[in-house]
Design a protein around this motif. Structure first.
Motif, PDB file in Angstrom:
ATOM      1  N   ARG A 237       0.100  -1.216   0.341  1.00  0.00           N
ATOM      2  CA  ARG A 237       0.167  -0.067   0.629  1.00  0.00           C
ATOM      3  C   ARG A 237       0.765   1.217   0.371  1.00  0.00           C
ATOM      4  NH1 ARG A 237      -4.932  -0.199   3.614  1.00  0.00           N
ATOM      5  NH2 ARG A 237      -5.959   0.036   1.177  1.00  0.00           N
ATOM      6  N   VAL A 238       0.678   1.901  -1.166  1.00  0.00           N
ATOM      7  CA  VAL A 238       1.554   3.067  -1.692  1.00  0.00           C
ATOM      8  C   VAL A 238       1.223   4.268  -0.908  1.00  0.00           C
ATOM      9  CG1 VAL A 238       2.975   4.889  -2.895  1.00  0.00           C
ATOM     10  CG2 VAL A 238       3.440   1.830  -3.356  1.00  0.00           C
ATOM     11  N   PHE A 239       1.039   4.935   0.009  1.00  0.00           N
ATOM     12  CA  PHE A 239       1.056   5.871  -0.037  1.00  0.00           C
ATOM     13  C   PHE A 239       1.165   7.449   0.145  1.00  0.00           C
ATOM     14  CE2 PHE A 239      -0.655   2.784   3.747  1.00  0.00           C
ATOM     15  CZ  PHE A 239      -2.503   2.990   3.474  1.00  0.00           C
TER      16      PHE A 239
ATOM     17  N   ILE B  37      -1.761   3.784  -3.605  1.00  0.00           N
ATOM     18  CA  ILE B  37      -2.360   2.839  -4.762  1.00  0.00           C
ATOM     19  C   ILE B  37      -1.939   1.342  -4.725  1.00  0.00           C
ATOM     20  CG2 ILE B  37      -0.124   2.070  -6.375  1.00  0.00           C
ATOM     21  CD1 ILE B  37       0.410   4.728  -6.610  1.00  0.00           C
ATOM     22  N   ASN B  38      -2.469   0.265  -4.282  1.00  0.00           N
ATOM     23  CA  ASN B  38      -2.224  -1.049  -3.977  1.00  0.00           C
ATOM     24  C   ASN B  38      -1.914  -2.050  -4.939  1.00  0.00           C
ATOM     25  OD1 ASN B  38      -3.876  -0.501  -1.359  1.00  0.00           O
ATOM     26  ND2 ASN B  38      -5.386   0.346  -3.048  1.00  0.00           N
ATOM     27  N   VAL B  39      -0.310  -1.997  -4.380  1.00  0.00           N
ATOM     28  CA  VAL B  39       0.006  -2.754  -5.895  1.00  0.00           C
ATOM     29  C   VAL B  39      -0.128  -4.348  -5.277  1.00  0.00           C
ATOM     30  CG1 VAL B  39       2.012  -2.572  -7.160  1.00  0.00           C
ATOM     31  CG2 VAL B  39       1.600  -0.546  -6.028  1.00  0.00           C
ATOM     32  N   LEU B  40      -0.454  -5.672  -6.393  1.00  0.00           N
ATOM     33  CA  LEU B  40      -1.197  -6.771  -5.777  1.00  0.00           C
ATOM     34  C   LEU B  40       0.295  -7.001  -6.589  1.00  0.00           C
ATOM     35  CD1 LEU B  40      -3.394  -5.693  -5.276  1.00  0.00           C
ATOM     36  CD2 LEU B  40      -4.734  -7.461  -5.802  1.00  0.00           C
ATOM     37  N   VAL B  41       1.297  -8.522  -5.138  1.00  0.00           N
ATOM     38  CA  VAL B  41       2.243  -9.162  -5.791  1.00  0.00           C
ATOM     39  C   VAL B  41       2.090 -10.519  -5.302  1.00  0.00           C
ATOM     40  CG1 VAL B  41       4.156  -7.735  -6.179  1.00  0.00           C
ATOM     41  CG2 VAL B  41       3.667  -8.389  -3.651  1.00  0.00           C
TER      42      VAL B  41
ATOM     43  N   VAL C 275       6.234  12.398  -4.308  1.00  0.00           N
ATOM     44  CA  VAL C 275       4.663  11.607  -3.343  1.00  0.00           C
ATOM     45  C   VAL C 275       4.485  11.194  -2.353  1.00  0.00           C
ATOM     46  CG1 VAL C 275       3.548  13.853  -4.652  1.00  0.00           C
ATOM     47  CG2 VAL C 275       3.918  11.367  -5.258  1.00  0.00           C
ATOM     48  N   ILE C 276       5.213   9.902  -2.370  1.00  0.00           N
ATOM     49  CA  ILE C 276       4.927   9.183  -0.977  1.00  0.00           C
ATOM     50  C   ILE C 276       5.808   9.315  -0.076  1.00  0.00           C
ATOM     51  CG2 ILE C 276       6.064   6.336  -1.073  1.00  0.00           C
ATOM     52  CD1 ILE C 276       6.311   6.189  -3.901  1.00  0.00           C
TER      53      ILE C 276
END
Ligand code: ASP
Ligand code: MG
Length: 462
Positions: free
Chosen positions: A323-325, A360-364, A383-384
């Motif tokens: 989860r990239v905030f 941004i939710n990145v699924l791996v 921005v992260i």
């Protein structure tokens, strides 16, 4: 006569001599003029891979690898080929390739390594032996069948040694130039799957399980409208039968539906198989080698006769979510590109991305989770604000053309899940039009799939 059909037989069809006999029997009964594509016999590619691994460590194991491969293929030849001339011919071809393989393995042992092209070359032997064995057993049945290795037909690929893409135009030019009479359809070609040749004629494989894809490429190159893929499964199912006992085979799918299910992890078809066939508007049929009376699954542009229904429900609980905030992740240009590139640079594959304005939710895949966290945390500035790893969620997918065409179907999906008492954490519906994806807690994944399967596929009584 033109080829009407390409018939591909997977390694699961070739567990023993009986499997080869079955395949030969099915080909003999075929009335359409078929071209055949084969995988290696079951487990042979794994054995080649393991043999190479041992060889680069020490030459001592090469003899053992070779003895096992020789024994297995010579036994198959004796069981399949009673006619002395046919048997002797096939055994000579098998032997010739065993000798070449042994030289390659000893070479790898000597220098203590193997380049990706050498690996691809070594792994290609299983398909060569299988093509000779199957062609031999077709000749036993009185058919004019000829083994053809990818080199002979000029199956062209790009320059990536172990994940190649076919070059269809170059392949079609080669078919004309080689003048094997392939296009005339006078004999049954038995073609090796799994590998082609790059622009320098080095062997490049289409990746593990890639012979479905090479069969698709052969079908398109020979203008055969139908690709029939014979496996040891019934085709696509309404759910994973190991988890949902009531799962049923699916008779028809669209290319979009089959792609969603294949990429999601249904191990029925190599996902890249769909692209060449769908581009030419062909048809793929998946058939069960042990149950040839069953229809299997048909994949075509038309897809299901009823576009208003769900086709399959499935889940993946082997994933991790990064989860990239950051306040501006939704408006800062290029942020997804940066995330994607840094992960790709480290060989981490992204399964899916679900975005909102602030996260941004990145699924791996689960096994990549911790590494991906480190990589993303190292992207400084911008921005992260922070990155978190969430390992407690599972992805559920409901697949069906109806999700885009039919109002209310997606609603029915989420109502069924809610009625099972499952809380949906994140939804990504409508992205492909063919599938609804949503995230639930891991423990809720199976109940969610059960609820959906009951709602859409199980007859309710009373
Ligand atoms: N024999 C190869 C493998 O096992 C290719 C295939 O089976 O499709 O990966
Ligand atoms: Mg295989």
């Amino acid at each position: 006569m033109k080829f009407i059909k390409v018939m591909k037989f997977g390694g699961g069809c070739f567990r023993d001599a009986d499997g080869f006999k079955r395949a030969a029997g099915i080909i003999r009964k075929e009335t359409a003029c078929p071209a055949v594509v084969v995988s290696a016999a079951a487990g042979v590619t794994d054995d080649l891979e393991a043999g190479l691994k041992r060889a680069v460590k020490s030459e001592a194991g090469v003899g053992r690898t070779m003895r096992a491969l020789r024994l297995r293929h010579e036994r198959l030849a004796s069981a399949l080929l009673p006619t002395p001339e046919i048997r002797a011919g096939v055994l000579a071809e098998i032997d010739h390739r065993l000798i070449r393989l042994e030289r390659l393995l000893r070479g790898a042992a000597l220098i203590g390594e193997a380049s990706p092209f050498t690996r691809a070359h070594i792994l290609s032997y299983g398909e060569r032996w299988a093509a000779h064995l199957l062609a031999g057993s077709l000749r036993e049945k009185g058919l004019d069948a000829r083994p053809l290795e990818s080199e002979q037909i000029g199956l062209a690929a790009d320059d990536s040694p172990e994940d190649a893409t076919a070059d269809l135009q170059a392949f079609q030019r080669a078919i004309k130039k080689n003048a094997l009479g392939l296009e005339a359809g006078r004999f049954i070609p038995v073609i090796t799957g799994f590998y082609g040749l790059d622009s320098r004629r080095r062997i490049a494989s289409f990746g593990r399980n890639g012979s479905d894809y090479s069969a698709a490429v052969v079908a398109v190159a020979l203008h055969a409208p139908t690709l029939e893929i014979w496996k040891d499964v019934d085709g696509f199912m309404t759910a994973d039968p190991k988890r949902i006992p009531g799962a049923k085979p699916i008779a028809r799918l669209s290319f979009g539906e089959a792609a969603e299910l294949s990429y999601f992890g249904a191990k029925v078809l190599h996902p890249r198989t769909l692209e060449p066939i769908s581009r030419r508007n062909g048809t793929i049929r998946i058939r069960h080698i042990f149950r040839p009376d069953r229809p299997g699954t048909e994949i075509s542009a038309a897809g299901g006769v009823r576009p208003d229904v769900l086709k399959s429900v499935t889940h993946n609980d082997r994933l991790a979510i990064l989860r990239v905030f950051g306040a501006g992740v939704g408006c800062k240009p290029g942020i997804i590109g940066i995330i994607g590139r840094s992960l790709a640079d480290h060989g981490v594959n992204i399964i899916s991305v679900i975005t909102a304005q602030t996260v941004i939710n990145v699924l791996v895949s689960e096994s990549d989770g911790r590494r991906a966290l480190k990589i993303l945390r190292s992207i400084r500035g911008g921005v992260i604000a922070r990155v978190e790893l969430e390992e407690g969620l599972a992805l559920v997918a409901a697949v069906g053309e109806g999700l885009s065409r039919r109002k209310g179907l997606a609603g029915r999906v989420f109502t069924a899940v809610a009625e099972a008492g499952v809380n949906v954490e994140i939804i990504s519906s409508g992205a492909s039009g063919v599938a609804a994806y949503f995230l639930v807690r891991k423990a809720d994944a199976l109940p969610a799939v059960q609820a959906l399967h009951a709602e859409f596929f199980e007859q309710r009584r009373g």
